[in-house]
Scaffold this active site. Structure first.
Site, PDB file in Angstrom:
ATOM      1  N   VAL A   6       0.845  -1.191   0.000  1.00  0.00           N
ATOM      2  CA  VAL A   6       0.000   0.000   0.000  1.00  0.00           C
ATOM      3  C   VAL A   6       0.878   1.238   0.000  1.00  0.00           C
ATOM      4  CG1 VAL A   6      -1.727   1.321   1.291  1.00  0.00           C
ATOM      5  CG2 VAL A   6      -1.834  -1.181   1.265  1.00  0.00           C
ATOM      6  N   CYS A   7       0.589   2.129  -0.935  1.00  0.00           N
ATOM      7  CA  CYS A   7       1.227   3.445  -0.924  1.00  0.00           C
ATOM      8  C   CYS A   7       0.141   4.473  -1.213  1.00  0.00           C
ATOM      9  CB  CYS A   7       2.396   3.527  -1.900  1.00  0.00           C
ATOM     10  SG  CYS A   7       1.967   3.409  -3.625  1.00  0.00           S
ATOM     11  N   SER A   8       0.512   5.725  -1.329  1.00  0.00           N
ATOM     12  CA  SER A   8      -0.505   6.760  -1.456  1.00  0.00           C
ATOM     13  C   SER A   8      -1.330   6.612  -2.733  1.00  0.00           C
ATOM     14  CB  SER A   8       0.107   8.154  -1.358  1.00  0.00           C
ATOM     15  OG  SER A   8       1.143   8.284  -2.297  1.00  0.00           O
TER      16      SER A   8
END
Length: 103
Positions: A6-8
């Site tokens: 998960v990243c932005s």
């Protein structure tokens, strides 16, 4: 084993995903590894074993843990050094360690 990073926006981890897939293949481990944004994470929880959170969005980890704890999904922030070096082997090993904790 299903691993979600998960990243932005789900974009900065795409190179790391490729390197993790290669590391899994070299170890002979069957793994599904994908990246997504936090907003789209809910659509990827089915059959997920491990969620690794990008260091740049580490503040999301407690919220993700709260949502996924009832599902038995292991959540951890990706090691900053391994992330910065795009070390797929090290990050894959981190995910494997979480899987051992799950069992």
């Amino acid at each position: 084993m299903k691993i979600i990073l998960v990243c932005s926006a789900g974009m900065s981890t795409s190179m790391l995903v490729q390197r993790m897939r290669k590391a899994a293949e070299e170890k002979g481990v069957t793994a599904t590894i994908d990246a997504t944004s936090e907003a789209d994470l809910v659509n990827h929880l089915d059959q997920t074993d491990v969620i690794l959170v990008g260091p740049q969005v580490r503040y999301l980890a407690p919220k993700i843990k709260e949502k996924t704890a009832p599902l038995g999904i292991q959540v951890e922030v990706i090691d900053s050094m391994a992330y910065g070096m795009m070390d797929g082997g090290k990050v894959f090993a981190q995910a494997e360690g979480l899987m051992k904790n799950k069992q």
